[in-house]
Design a protein around this motif. Structure first.
Motif, short mmCIF file in Angstrom:
data_model
loop_
_atom_site.label_atom_id
_atom_site.label_comp_id
_atom_site.label_asym_id
_atom_site.label_seq_id
_atom_site.Cartn_x
_atom_site.Cartn_y
_atom_site.Cartn_z
N VAL A 30 33.99 40.43 39.47
CA VAL A 30 35.40 40.21 39.75
C VAL A 30 35.63 38.71 39.56
N ALA A 31 35.98 38.35 38.34
CA ALA A 31 36.00 36.94 38.00
C ALA A 31 37.04 36.65 36.92
N PRO A 32 37.87 35.63 37.20
CA PRO A 32 37.95 34.95 38.49
C PRO A 32 38.87 35.70 39.45
N LEU A 33 38.63 35.50 40.73
CA LEU A 33 39.53 36.00 41.76
C LEU A 33 40.60 34.93 41.97
N ILE A 34 41.84 35.27 41.65
CA ILE A 34 42.92 34.29 41.66
C ILE A 34 43.78 34.46 42.91
N PRO A 35 43.87 33.43 43.74
CA PRO A 35 44.68 33.53 44.95
C PRO A 35 46.10 34.00 44.63
N VAL A 36 46.63 34.88 45.46
CA VAL A 36 48.00 35.39 45.40
C VAL A 36 48.18 36.37 44.23
N LEU A 37 47.73 36.00 43.02
CA LEU A 37 47.95 36.86 41.86
C LEU A 37 47.05 38.09 41.86
N THR A 38 45.77 37.91 42.11
CA THR A 38 44.84 39.04 41.99
C THR A 38 44.06 39.33 43.26
N ASP A 39 44.02 38.43 44.23
CA ASP A 39 43.19 38.72 45.39
C ASP A 39 43.64 39.95 46.19
N PRO A 40 44.93 40.35 46.15
CA PRO A 40 45.29 41.60 46.83
C PRO A 40 44.61 42.84 46.22
N GLU A 41 44.13 42.70 44.98
CA GLU A 41 43.50 43.83 44.29
C GLU A 41 42.00 43.93 44.52
N LEU A 42 41.44 43.01 45.27
CA LEU A 42 39.99 42.93 45.38
C LEU A 42 39.34 44.28 45.68
N GLU A 43 39.77 44.93 46.74
CA GLU A 43 39.17 46.21 47.11
C GLU A 43 39.41 47.28 46.06
N ASP A 44 40.60 47.28 45.46
CA ASP A 44 40.90 48.29 44.44
C ASP A 44 40.01 48.12 43.20
N THR A 96 39.32 41.08 36.03
CA THR A 96 40.14 40.16 36.82
C THR A 96 41.24 40.89 37.58
N THR A 97 41.80 41.90 36.96
CA THR A 97 42.93 42.63 37.53
C THR A 97 42.98 44.03 36.95
N LEU A 98 43.61 44.95 37.65
CA LEU A 98 43.86 46.29 37.13
C LEU A 98 45.29 46.43 36.61
N ASP A 99 46.07 45.39 36.78
CA ASP A 99 47.48 45.36 36.36
C ASP A 99 47.54 45.01 34.87
N ARG A 100 47.92 45.96 34.05
CA ARG A 100 47.91 45.75 32.60
C ARG A 100 48.84 44.62 32.17
N ALA A 101 50.02 44.52 32.79
CA ALA A 101 50.98 43.47 32.41
C ALA A 101 50.42 42.10 32.75
N LEU A 102 49.85 41.97 33.92
CA LEU A 102 49.24 40.70 34.31
C LEU A 102 48.06 40.37 33.41
N ALA A 103 47.23 41.36 33.12
CA ALA A 103 46.07 41.13 32.25
C ALA A 103 46.49 40.66 30.87
N PHE A 138 35.11 40.99 50.64
CA PHE A 138 34.23 41.42 49.55
C PHE A 138 32.96 42.07 50.10
N ARG A 139 32.36 41.46 51.11
CA ARG A 139 31.14 42.02 51.68
C ARG A 139 31.39 43.39 52.31
N LEU A 140 32.52 43.53 52.96
CA LEU A 140 32.84 44.81 53.61
C LEU A 140 32.98 45.95 52.61
N ILE A 141 33.74 45.71 51.52
CA ILE A 141 33.95 46.78 50.55
C ILE A 141 32.64 47.09 49.80
#
Length: 358
Positions: free
Chosen positions: A230-244, A192-199, A322-325
């Motif tokens: 990548v599930a779930p993709l959460i607007p604002v919280l995790t979508d900036p991390e999609l490519e990462d 869902t995220t690479l951010d340990r605190a958020l996870a 998502f398709r581009l990356i």
């Protein structure tokens, strides 16, 4: 005023009665600051599920499998966003803390599976595990139900796909690797995220994001086809991390990537919004507005082909990103199809080998 308690190691802040219950209970501060105290995590209770069948069939047009197995109902991972939470209401429990602490287990799962695979009218097709609750949640370390299920599938050469966010799947590489060599097994790691605190706040008892990347790498080293969900993709919280996220899993050896937009059916919407207000109050309104933009003004749309991706300008942009990356990294071809031609029906009244469990 009443406010939600923080339960260490748990995702839910409350335990509202299920929608089918006649009574409800609410915590109120007694004036001594009781609601401000940090409480020990509620203990997990296991309840035997006496279901007489194991395989669940579906004809949903927007998912790639028609049958699945869930060894557990409820999940200790405590992911606040879990779309399976409302199912606990049908059992007389809350979708909140009860979902994380009252877990129904199926100790006879392997026996039931053997019986169902042995029926004359059974036709082999890939079985999906982890589509509702995680088969490798912490309880699996003691119960071993998933390992027993894999033993039956390996013995009968039955194809299986697994979705998990747990490193415990590595325990079963001695079963999964030989199955994968025959084209019978594949695994998706949910990240869902690479951010340990958020996870830690989102999914308090799941493996850390970096640990999941290590697990993905070890699956690939063992020859198991593996990808990322990548599930779930959460607007604002995790979508900036999609490519990462996609890039990190590619570096770990992922062969494929998929994503699912946050789903908030029934009780999950209230639980998630309560969690947002407590942990990320400055982003809460923004997150929920994005969700409503994606579902025609509602927090959720359960319609097929809408529930997992949503619609509108925002979700179109997510899909393009998502398709581009994935195209850039070569992750848009999916995992290899699983074989069904090797299936051999278990012998009637036979006893399966226990070599898998040594």
């Amino acid at each position: 005023m009443s406010k939600p308690l923080i339960h260490k190691g748990r995702g839910s802040l409350s335990n509202a009665a299920g929608r089918f219950e006649k009574q409800s209970y609410h915590a109120e501060d007694d004036g001594w600051g009781g609601l401000d105290a940090e409480l020990p995590p509620p203990a997990t209770a296991t309840i035997v599920d006496n279901s007489r069948s194991l395989i669940t069939y579906n004809d949903s047009p927007d998912i790639p499998f028609d049958r699945s197995i869930n060894p557990y109902r409820g999940c200790e991972h405590g992911c606040i966003y879990c779309f399976a939470r409302p199912n606990h209401a049908y059992l007389g429990y809350s979708a909140g803390l009860d979902f994380e602490t009252k877990i129904l287990i199926k100790p006879d799962a392997a026996k039931l599976l053997r019986s169902e695979l042995g029926r004359r009218n059974y036709r082999c097709a890939p079985l999906a595990l982890g589509t509702n609750t995680d088969p490798y949640q912490p309880l699996e370390r003691r119960q071993g139900i998933m390992r027993q299920i894999l033993g039956v599938l390996a013995e009968t050469r039955h194809p299986v796909s697994i979705v998990t966010k747990s490193a415990l799947v590595e325990r079963d590489l001695d079963i999964l690797a030989p199955m994968a060599e025959q084209g019978l097994a594949s695994v998706y790691l949910s990240i869902t995220t690479l951010d340990r605190a958020l996870a830690r706040n989102l999914e308090p008892r799941a493996a850390a994001p970096q640990r999941r990347l290590e697990t993905l790498a070890r699956l690939r080293q063992a020859g198991v086809p593996a990808g990322v969900m990548v599930a779930p993709l959460i607007p604002v919280l995790t979508d900036p991390e999609l490519e990462d996220i996609v890039s990190a899993t590619h570096a770990a050896g992922a062969l494929s990537a998929e994503y699912i937009l946050l789903r908030l059916p029934l009780e999950v919407a209230d639980l998630f919004e309560e969690w947002l207000q407590r942990h990320y109050p400055l982003k809460a309104e923004h997150v929920m507005n994005r969700m409503r933009d994606s579902h025609g003004g509602k927090a959720y749309n359960a319609a097929f082909h809408q529930r997992q991706r949503g619609s509108g300008t925002y979700t179109d942009l997510l899909g393009q990103r998502f398709r581009l990356i994935c195209r850039k990294l070569g992750l848009n071809s999916g995992l290899p199809p699983l074989r069904t031609d090797l299936f051999r029906r278990p012998e009637a009244g036979g006893q399966m080998s226990f070599d898998f469990f040594d």
